[in-house]
Design a protein around this motif. Structure first.
Motif, PDB file in Angstrom:
ATOM      1  N   GLN A 291       0.889  -1.068  -0.067  1.00  0.00           N
ATOM      2  CA  GLN A 291       0.124   0.082  -0.062  1.00  0.00           C
ATOM      3  C   GLN A 291       0.882   1.255  -0.082  1.00  0.00           C
ATOM      4  O   GLN A 291       1.992   1.341   0.529  1.00  0.00           O
ATOM      5  CB  GLN A 291      -0.802  -0.098   1.392  1.00  0.00           C
ATOM      6  CG  GLN A 291      -1.901  -1.290   1.160  1.00  0.00           C
ATOM      7  CD  GLN A 291      -2.935  -0.882   2.518  1.00  0.00           C
ATOM      8  OE1 GLN A 291      -2.446  -1.720   3.643  1.00  0.00           O
ATOM      9  NE2 GLN A 291      -3.946  -0.281   2.493  1.00  0.00           N
ATOM     10  N   VAL A 292       0.385   2.285  -0.757  1.00  0.00           N
ATOM     11  CA  VAL A 292       1.104   3.491  -0.608  1.00  0.00           C
ATOM     12  C   VAL A 292       0.071   4.772  -0.292  1.00  0.00           C
ATOM     13  O   VAL A 292      -1.023   4.586  -0.348  1.00  0.00           O
ATOM     14  CB  VAL A 292       1.714   4.062  -2.162  1.00  0.00           C
ATOM     15  CG1 VAL A 292       2.528   2.871  -2.582  1.00  0.00           C
ATOM     16  CG2 VAL A 292       0.688   4.182  -3.010  1.00  0.00           C
ATOM     17  N   ASP A 293       0.592   5.664   0.329  1.00  0.00           N
ATOM     18  CA  ASP A 293      -0.050   6.835   0.846  1.00  0.00           C
ATOM     19  C   ASP A 293       0.399   7.832   0.021  1.00  0.00           C
ATOM     20  O   ASP A 293       1.480   8.465  -0.199  1.00  0.00           O
ATOM     21  CB  ASP A 293       0.877   7.114   2.425  1.00  0.00           C
ATOM     22  CG  ASP A 293      -0.004   8.511   2.751  1.00  0.00           C
ATOM     23  OD1 ASP A 293      -0.949   9.164   2.155  1.00  0.00           O
ATOM     24  OD2 ASP A 293       0.511   8.973   3.902  1.00  0.00           O
ATOM     25  N   ILE A 294      -0.619   8.319  -0.876  1.00  0.00           N
ATOM     26  CA  ILE A 294      -0.548   9.475  -1.846  1.00  0.00           C
ATOM     27  C   ILE A 294      -0.982  11.048  -1.128  1.00  0.00           C
ATOM     28  O   ILE A 294      -1.313  11.803  -1.944  1.00  0.00           O
ATOM     29  CB  ILE A 294      -1.218   9.204  -2.914  1.00  0.00           C
ATOM     30  CG1 ILE A 294      -2.827   9.201  -2.900  1.00  0.00           C
ATOM     31  CG2 ILE A 294      -0.771   8.052  -3.596  1.00  0.00           C
ATOM     32  CD1 ILE A 294      -3.472   9.009  -3.784  1.00  0.00           C
ATOM     33  N   SER A 295      -0.930  11.067   0.182  1.00  0.00           N
ATOM     34  CA  SER A 295      -1.395  12.286   0.538  1.00  0.00           C
ATOM     35  C   SER A 295      -0.622  13.321   0.363  1.00  0.00           C
ATOM     36  O   SER A 295      -0.888  14.463  -0.050  1.00  0.00           O
ATOM     37  CB  SER A 295      -1.575  12.217   2.108  1.00  0.00           C
ATOM     38  OG  SER A 295      -0.468  11.808   2.624  1.00  0.00           O
ATOM     39  N   LYS A 296       0.830  13.293   0.291  1.00  0.00           N
ATOM     40  CA  LYS A 296       1.784  14.202  -0.350  1.00  0.00           C
ATOM     41  C   LYS A 296       1.626  14.734  -1.572  1.00  0.00           C
ATOM     42  O   LYS A 296       1.400  15.897  -1.888  1.00  0.00           O
ATOM     43  CB  LYS A 296       3.056  13.927  -0.189  1.00  0.00           C
ATOM     44  CG  LYS A 296       4.123  14.709  -0.517  1.00  0.00           C
ATOM     45  CD  LYS A 296       5.630  14.366  -0.662  1.00  0.00           C
ATOM     46  CE  LYS A 296       6.643  15.235  -1.306  1.00  0.00           C
ATOM     47  NZ  LYS A 296       7.857  14.675  -1.115  1.00  0.00           N
ATOM     48  N   THR A 297       1.332  13.840  -2.321  1.00  0.00           N
ATOM     49  CA  THR A 297       0.926  13.965  -3.905  1.00  0.00           C
ATOM     50  C   THR A 297      -0.671  14.686  -4.007  1.00  0.00           C
ATOM     51  O   THR A 297      -0.559  15.818  -4.544  1.00  0.00           O
ATOM     52  CB  THR A 297       0.544  12.586  -4.799  1.00  0.00           C
ATOM     53  OG1 THR A 297       1.716  11.799  -4.408  1.00  0.00           O
ATOM     54  CG2 THR A 297       0.492  13.068  -6.298  1.00  0.00           C
ATOM     55  N   ARG A 298      -1.467  14.334  -3.077  1.00  0.00           N
ATOM     56  CA  ARG A 298      -2.708  15.085  -3.133  1.00  0.00           C
ATOM     57  C   ARG A 298      -2.605  16.552  -2.440  1.00  0.00           C
ATOM     58  O   ARG A 298      -3.130  17.667  -3.267  1.00  0.00           O
ATOM     59  CB  ARG A 298      -3.898  14.369  -2.247  1.00  0.00           C
ATOM     60  CG  ARG A 298      -4.329  13.093  -2.540  1.00  0.00           C
ATOM     61  CD  ARG A 298      -5.147  12.578  -1.939  1.00  0.00           C
ATOM     62  NE  ARG A 298      -5.708  11.373  -2.122  1.00  0.00           N
ATOM     63  CZ  ARG A 298      -6.802  11.093  -3.077  1.00  0.00           C
ATOM     64  NH1 ARG A 298      -7.432  12.088  -3.442  1.00  0.00           N
ATOM     65  NH2 ARG A 298      -7.221   9.807  -3.256  1.00  0.00           N
ATOM     66  N   GLU A 299      -1.913  16.697  -1.524  1.00  0.00           N
ATOM     67  CA  GLU A 299      -1.782  18.053  -0.630  1.00  0.00           C
ATOM     68  C   GLU A 299      -0.967  19.182  -1.554  1.00  0.00           C
ATOM     69  O   GLU A 299      -1.260  20.251  -1.821  1.00  0.00           O
ATOM     70  CB  GLU A 299      -1.401  17.999   0.803  1.00  0.00           C
ATOM     71  CG  GLU A 299      -2.619  17.034   1.349  1.00  0.00           C
ATOM     72  CD  GLU A 299      -2.121  16.443   2.744  1.00  0.00           C
ATOM     73  OE1 GLU A 299      -0.778  16.601   2.970  1.00  0.00           O
ATOM     74  OE2 GLU A 299      -2.868  15.571   3.433  1.00  0.00           O
TER      75      GLU A 299
END
Length: 326
Positions: A291-299
């Protein structure tokens, strides 16, 4: 600064799975000046796109003529990961193209005045798997486990050093497994099995895996061409919805109009059998989680995946059905 003000965009690997889709998206977006690096002699260059011919992607390639007037490089070409690599020293071969070849291009790009270098890396830089609910993040410590992942990590490290030395902006994108129209390898095999109605022993797999539709990856790449916040950053990318192997098969079957016939074989049985056959890597992809966390990409970019998983699966399935030969 707009793309038009930045000058030409050069796309390497422009006849490949990702590169060709990036090129088509830029054509649709009416980006006027595009240079495609296509090494296959039989590959077609889209109308209105300049074609740059290079002899290799290695450390001795001369890029000066291809880089004339270019202000953004999208480097999608690579020696790709292969499940059964037969060369005697895979790491050396990966390094020739993915590290030395990439840095050779990047150095010449910096000299030519390229403003931004977008490098398509791999989630394998982070590692091979995660515990459920503990995703990789973009700024986590890299832990590549195979020669391909090591080569991508070393290329990233060299590009960051070059950016600090020259001022050329570097953007690194690490995709998860990419699927979409024309996908090959295991994803294509999965569609063939489902279409034929083959019973599959994956009905009791409760892992979680992040995938990325080709259209979503391309949208992020295009966003990074001129987004000011992308400069010198590393981004992870996925569809934003993680699936188990069982769920992926059911939803892909629905897209194909062929309900998945899944047998509830426990994952430990599959993993034991795979280990006995020397197929641990395949077992990890089918039974393990990543799994990857794409919150940095989103924000940081204000970006969200524009295409849903089911819409992307339907598009992938339609291409498969329209082009299947068996």
């Amino acid at each position: 600064m707009s793309l038009q003000e930045m000058g030409c965009v050069l796309v390497t690997g422009a006849s490949g799975f990702v590169g060709s889709s990036v090129l088509q998206r830029l054509i649709v977006d009416k980006r006027e000046e595009l240079v495609a690096v296509i090494r296959r002699d039989n590959a077609q260059t889209p109308a209105g796109v300049m074609r740059a011919k290079v002899e290799s992607l290695g450390p001795d390639c001369q890029w000066q003529s291809a880089l004339n007037g270019v202000r953004v490089v999208i480097h999608a070409a690579a020696r790709v990961h292969m499940m059964n690599d037969q060369v005697a020293d895979p790491l050396t071969e990966f390094r020739k193209v993915n590290v030395e070849g990439t840095l050779n291009l990047a150095r010449q790009a910096a000299v030519a005045g390229v403003r931004r270098f977008i490098f398509i890396s791999s989630i394998k830089v982070n590692g091979e798997g995660t515990p459920v609910g503990v995703p990789y993040s973009a700024d986590a410590q890299p832990a590549p486990a195979d020669p391909y992942g090591i080569s991508k990590m070393e290329a990233e490290q060299g590009l960051r050093a070059l950016a600090a030395e020259t001022g050329m902006e570097v953007v690194i994108i690490r995709p998860t497994l990419v699927y979409g129209p024309g996908v090959k390898a295991n994803f294509l095999s999965m569609m063939r099995w489902l279409h034929k109605g083959v019973p599959l022993p994956f009905g009791a797999i409760h892992n979680r895996r992040s995938l990325v539709a080709l259209d979503n990856l391309v949208d992020l790449i295009v966003t990074c061409i001129d987004h000011p916040a992308a400069a010198n950053q590393t981004f992870l990318v996925s569809d934003g919805e993680d699936l188990s192997t069982s769920e992926l098969l059911r939803r892909m079957g629905a897209a194909l109009g062929k309900p998945a016939r899944l047998l509830p074989v426990p994952s430990w049985v599959l993993e034991t059998g795979a280990a006995m056959l020397g197929k641990n890597a395949l077992s990890q992809r089918l039974c393990g989680s990543l799994q990857v966390d794409i919150s940095k990409t989103r924000e940081l970019l204000g970006w969200a995946p524009p295409v849903s998983v089911d819409a992307a699966l339907r598009k992938t399935a339609k291409h498969f059905l329209d082009h299947r030969t068996q």
